[in-house]
Every structure is written in C-alpha cells, then in structure tokens.
Motif scaffolding. Structure first.
Motif, PDB file in Angstrom:
ATOM      1  N   LEU A   1      39.365 -58.027  -7.613  1.00 14.52           N
ATOM      2  CA  LEU A   1      38.896 -56.743  -7.111  1.00 14.52           C
ATOM      3  C   LEU A   1      39.719 -56.253  -5.924  1.00 14.52           C
ATOM      4  N   LEU A   2      40.140 -57.192  -5.061  1.00 18.46           N
ATOM      5  CA  LEU A   2      40.829 -56.798  -3.840  1.00 18.46           C
ATOM      6  C   LEU A   2      42.311 -56.510  -4.034  1.00 18.46           C
ATOM      7  N   THR A   3      42.932 -57.181  -5.007  1.00 19.00           N
ATOM      8  CA  THR A   3      44.374 -57.035  -5.193  1.00 19.00           C
ATOM      9  C   THR A   3      44.743 -55.590  -5.501  1.00 19.00           C
ATOM     10  N   SER A   4      45.566 -55.000  -4.644  1.00 21.18           N
ATOM     11  CA  SER A   4      46.060 -53.632  -4.806  1.00 21.18           C
ATOM     12  C   SER A   4      44.927 -52.609  -4.840  1.00 21.18           C
ATOM     13  N   SER A   5      43.847 -52.890  -4.119  1.00 19.05           N
ATOM     14  CA  SER A   5      42.692 -51.989  -4.166  1.00 19.05           C
ATOM     15  C   SER A   5      42.642 -51.006  -2.993  1.00 19.05           C
ATOM     16  N   CYS A   6      43.428 -51.248  -1.935  1.00 20.12           N
ATOM     17  CA  CYS A   6      43.387 -50.349  -0.780  1.00 20.12           C
ATOM     18  C   CYS A   6      44.008 -49.004  -1.159  1.00 20.12           C
ATOM     19  N   PRO A   7      43.266 -47.902  -1.009  1.00 19.26           N
ATOM     20  CA  PRO A   7      43.781 -46.589  -1.424  1.00 19.26           C
ATOM     21  C   PRO A   7      44.865 -46.096  -0.483  1.00 19.26           C
ATOM     22  N   SER A   8      45.818 -45.385  -1.049  1.00 20.74           N
ATOM     23  CA  SER A   8      46.889 -44.814  -0.223  1.00 20.74           C
ATOM     24  C   SER A   8      46.435 -43.512   0.442  1.00 20.74           C
TER      25      SER A   8
ATOM     26  N   TRP B   1      50.290 -52.578 -16.048  1.00 14.61           N
ATOM     27  CA  TRP B   1      49.571 -53.707 -15.454  1.00 14.61           C
ATOM     28  C   TRP B   1      48.382 -53.222 -14.631  1.00 14.61           C
ATOM     29  N   ARG B   2      48.587 -52.112 -13.908  1.00 17.28           N
ATOM     30  CA  ARG B   2      47.495 -51.583 -13.083  1.00 17.28           C
ATOM     31  C   ARG B   2      46.322 -51.150 -13.950  1.00 17.28           C
ATOM     32  N   LYS B   3      46.623 -50.528 -15.075  1.00 14.31           N
ATOM     33  CA  LYS B   3      45.561 -50.018 -15.946  1.00 14.31           C
ATOM     34  C   LYS B   3      44.703 -51.149 -16.520  1.00 14.31           C
ATOM     35  N   ILE B   4      45.326 -52.215 -16.980  1.00 17.25           N
ATOM     36  CA  ILE B   4      44.539 -53.292 -17.587  1.00 17.25           C
ATOM     37  C   ILE B   4      43.920 -54.207 -16.534  1.00 17.25           C
ATOM     38  N   SER B   5      44.379 -54.098 -15.265  1.00 16.42           N
ATOM     39  CA  SER B   5      43.832 -54.934 -14.193  1.00 16.42           C
ATOM     40  C   SER B   5      42.660 -54.278 -13.482  1.00 16.42           C
ATOM     41  N   SER B   6      42.439 -52.995 -13.735  1.00 13.51           N
ATOM     42  CA  SER B   6      41.328 -52.312 -13.073  1.00 13.51           C
ATOM     43  C   SER B   6      39.997 -52.843 -13.586  1.00 13.51           C
TER      44      SER B   6
ATOM     45  N   HIS C   1      34.618 -50.149 -26.461  1.00 14.75           N
ATOM     46  CA  HIS C   1      35.748 -50.956 -26.017  1.00 14.75           C
ATOM     47  C   HIS C   1      35.206 -52.235 -25.387  1.00 14.75           C
ATOM     48  N   TYR C   2      35.803 -53.360 -25.734  1.00 13.23           N
ATOM     49  CA  TYR C   2      35.300 -54.649 -25.269  1.00 13.23           C
ATOM     50  C   TYR C   2      36.051 -55.187 -24.049  1.00 13.23           C
ATOM     51  N   SER C   3      37.090 -54.505 -23.618  1.00 12.95           N
ATOM     52  CA  SER C   3      37.837 -54.939 -22.436  1.00 12.95           C
ATOM     53  C   SER C   3      38.777 -53.814 -22.034  1.00 12.95           C
ATOM     54  N   MET C   4      39.423 -53.980 -20.885  1.00 11.58           N
ATOM     55  CA  MET C   4      40.390 -52.973 -20.441  1.00 11.58           C
ATOM     56  C   MET C   4      41.625 -52.967 -21.342  1.00 11.58           C
ATOM     57  N   ILE C   5      42.016 -54.112 -21.867  1.00 12.31           N
ATOM     58  CA  ILE C   5      43.152 -54.141 -22.793  1.00 12.31           C
ATOM     59  C   ILE C   5      42.789 -53.433 -24.091  1.00 12.31           C
ATOM     60  N   HIS C   6      41.576 -53.669 -24.584  1.00 13.59           N
ATOM     61  CA  HIS C   6      41.088 -52.984 -25.780  1.00 13.59           C
ATOM     62  C   HIS C   6      41.074 -51.472 -25.550  1.00 13.59           C
ATOM     63  N   LYS C   7      40.602 -51.066 -24.386  1.00  9.29           N
ATOM     64  CA  LYS C   7      40.556 -49.645 -24.045  1.00  9.29           C
ATOM     65  C   LYS C   7      41.970 -49.072 -23.901  1.00  9.29           C
ATOM     66  N   TYR C   8      42.861 -49.848 -23.318  1.00 12.34           N
ATOM     67  CA  TYR C   8      44.258 -49.437 -23.138  1.00 12.34           C
ATOM     68  C   TYR C   8      44.937 -49.202 -24.489  1.00 12.34           C
ATOM     69  N   VAL C   9      44.713 -50.119 -25.429  1.00 11.26           N
ATOM     70  CA  VAL C   9      45.340 -50.018 -26.751  1.00 11.26           C
ATOM     71  C   VAL C   9      44.807 -48.815 -27.519  1.00 11.26           C
TER      72      VAL C   9
ATOM     73  N   ASP D   1      34.996 -58.691 -16.725  1.00 16.17           N
ATOM     74  CA  ASP D   1      35.988 -58.915 -15.679  1.00 16.17           C
ATOM     75  C   ASP D   1      36.033 -60.365 -15.247  1.00 16.17           C
ATOM     76  N   GLU D   2      34.863 -61.020 -15.273  1.00 18.87           N
ATOM     77  CA  GLU D   2      34.774 -62.401 -14.804  1.00 18.87           C
ATOM     78  C   GLU D   2      35.634 -63.326 -15.645  1.00 18.87           C
ATOM     79  N   ALA D   3      35.570 -63.170 -16.975  1.00 15.06           N
ATOM     80  CA  ALA D   3      36.370 -64.021 -17.858  1.00 15.06           C
ATOM     81  C   ALA D   3      37.853 -63.810 -17.616  1.00 15.06           C
ATOM     82  N   SER D   4      38.237 -62.543 -17.421  1.00 16.07           N
ATOM     83  CA  SER D   4      39.645 -62.250 -17.167  1.00 16.07           C
ATOM     84  C   SER D   4      40.111 -62.852 -15.861  1.00 16.07           C
ATOM     85  N   ALA D   5      39.281 -62.777 -14.834  1.00 19.69           N
ATOM     86  CA  ALA D   5      39.641 -63.341 -13.532  1.00 19.69           C
ATOM     87  C   ALA D   5      39.736 -64.867 -13.610  1.00 19.69           C
ATOM     88  N   ASN D   6      38.816 -65.495 -14.330  1.00 16.02           N
ATOM     89  CA  ASN D   6      38.844 -66.951 -14.442  1.00 16.02           C
ATOM     90  C   ASN D   6      40.075 -67.433 -15.191  1.00 16.02           C
ATOM     91  N   GLU D   7      40.495 -66.648 -16.168  1.00 18.45           N
ATOM     92  CA  GLU D   7      41.687 -67.033 -16.910  1.00 18.45           C
ATOM     93  C   GLU D   7      42.936 -66.924 -16.047  1.00 18.45           C
TER      94      GLU D   7
END
Length: 316
Positions: free
Chosen positions: A76-83, A260-265, A275-283, A307-313
């Motif tokens: 959640l924190l990685t690259s989350s600070c708004p410009s 990478w930013r899109k599927i990491s959000s 859609h079952y994940s951000m990658i599924h939604k991206y595709v 998100d939890e499964a993706s973070a754990n992986e």
C-alpha cells in the motif's frame, strides 16, 4: 503417503488460522520467559511504572512489528505519496480508501499484542505488580484499614501471604488480573466472530464464487511468480551476453512503469464488471487504457484476500 498429503491439504486450507495460532503460541511462550526470568517486581513505589511497562510496551512493540512484517503494508505504501497537493480531493479519497484497506492489516497486527496482554493478565505477575502501587486500588482495598495497609500493598508481589491478609472480602490482585484476562479473551473472540459475520454478510458475491475467487487468486500469483522469474532470467541473460560479448542488445519486451503501476494498485470491486484481480482487470480493459479500468467501488472487507495474496507472493 496419503496421510501426509491429507495433513498438507489441511494446513493449506487452514493456513490463516494456523498462522494466527503459531503467532499466539510464540507470543505466549515469550511472555512466560519474560515473566519467569526477566521480570522482578521492585516492591516499592516504582511498582506501577515497572509493571505497566512490562504489560504495555512489549505489546506495543509487537503491534509495530505486526505492521512491519505484513507485506500488504508495504504494497500500500510503495509509491503511494501523491505528487499533487495532499489537500486535494483525490488525495483525501485515496487516504480514506487506504484507511479502509488497512483495517484488516491492523486486525492482524493486533493478534500478537493482544495475546501478550491476555496471557500476561492470566499469569497476573505484571498486573499484580502495577496494581499494588495504584492509588485507586489502594483506596478500594484499604478502605477503613489505616495507613499501614497502604504501605504494605506495594509488598504484595513479593509476599503471597500479604495478599490474603489485606484483600479480605475483596478479590485479590491475582484474581482481578485473571478475571480481566478472561474478559479480554471473550471480547476478542466476540469481536472477531461479529466482524467475520458482517464481512460475509456484505460479500458482493456468493459463497461458492468467493471460494472460486480465492482459488483463482492463489493460482494467478503462482503463475505470476513463474512468469516473472522466467522473464527476469531472460532479461538478465540478454544483458550479460551483451556485456561480455560486446554485442548490441536484441529487442526485449517488458512491462512499462505505467503497466506495473496499474497492476500494483489496490484492488477495487465493481459490481458491473467481473474481474478477479488487477491483472485480470488490466487484461480485459485494453492493457488498462480503457476508462473502465479506473472504475471501481470501495474494496469490501471480505475481498481483502485479493491484494493480500498478491502481497504475500511478492514477499515484501
């Protein structure tokens, strides 16, 4: 062999509960060591501070550690600070959504500290030491017994016979501590059950679809690990060959920073799109270029596993 496979399947199906159990057992064992080996109540006016520090400070450290070791925190924190300005409307909306997602993270981080406090209260050493110097407890126990009772109160942790002499018709400090410990455990279990019921009650999908979703999420991240390693290996081999052979690099397709930013959000559920994940939604949204990619409702608590499964992986 079948028994071993059955045991492994059981562990996989109940890995969350088993994980909590292991954390709780380790915490309880640590508390026992601290209480039996490290903790020595001074039995003077410093009882309150000494006992409170051993009861609260380790729990606070375990709470912070729970945040640190949870990979979802860093996702959640990685690259989350708004410009842009932090006071902008979109920034406040992002903060509100992050707070909602951090609720289950906080719940997980609370397992170890609450276990520490509950076990410490059941063992009673820390509470007995701290409460023996509490003015409120002194006023309650020593009512009508004179100033000598108040002076002897701080000696109770070092002399078990004093507790029986002073407490009289009131609950002893040890009994008070154990009573608070059981009340805390009962409260935790009640809140956990109610939260689980509410999250499933407000689930946007049916029970079997939710089960399928969890299976898909796990398999998708397994495939991501495989493909990511293959892709990274191929890119590393190409770069090493070009370096040592002084050759020009061949074209190599790799996801862009924006991809990478899109599927990491953080995942957002949209009842109109399945859609079952951000990658599924991206595709399914033309590599995230469709306006539908930005659409989404607030992330329901029951879907936190996406998100939890993706973070754990990812491991961090």
């Amino acid at each position: 062999m079948d028994k071993l496979r059955g045991a492994l399947d059981f562990c996989i199906r109940h890995q969350t509960v088993l994980g909590y159990s292991v954390v709780s057992l380790i915490t309880a064992a640590s508390e026992y060591i601290f209480s039996a080996v490290v903790f020595k109540c001074p039995c003077n006016s410093g009882n309150m501070l000494y006992g409170s520090v051993f009861l609260i400070v380790p729990a606070f450290i375990l709470f912070l550690l729970g945040y640190m070791v949870n990979p979802k925190t860093w996702r959640l924190l990685t690259s989350s600070c708004p410009s842009e300005s932090c006071c902008s409307r979109s920034a406040w909306g992002t903060c509100a959504r992050y707070c909602l997602v951090l609720v289950p993270v906080t719940a997980r981080a609370s397992v170890a500290p609450l276990t520490w406090i509950a076990v410490a209260l059941l063992r009673a050493s820390f509470y007995e030491c701290a409460a023996s110097a509490s003015e409120m407890i002194k006023n309650f126990v020593c009512r009508g017994k004179g100033e000598e009772c108040r002076k002897l109160m701080v000696k109770i942790p070092c002399d078990e016979t004093l507790s029986k002499q002073i407490s009289g018709e009131f609950l002893s400090l040890q009994a008070q501590s154990q009573l608070l410990g059981w009340l805390l455990i009962a409260s935790i279990m009640t809140v956990a059950l109610i939260s689980k019921c509410i999250s499933h009650c407000y689930s946007p999908v049916s029970y079997l679809q939710l089960k399928f979703w969890k299976i898909y999420s796990k398999k998708e991240h397994e495939q991501f690990e495989i493909k990511a390693k293959e892709h990274a290996t191929s890119l590393a081999e190409r770069n090493m060959n070009c370096f040592f052979e002084a050759a020009d690099p061949a074209p190599f397709q790799t996801p862009s920073n924006d991809d990478w930013r899109k599927i990491s959000s953080s995942y957002t559920f949209n009842s109109k799109e399945q859609h079952y994940s951000m990658i599924h939604k991206y595709v399914n949204t033309n590599r995230g270029n469709s306006v539908k990619f930005e659409e989404g409702d607030q992330n329901p608590p029951v879907l936190g596993f996406v998100d939890e499964a993706s973070a754990n992986e990812s491991g961090f």
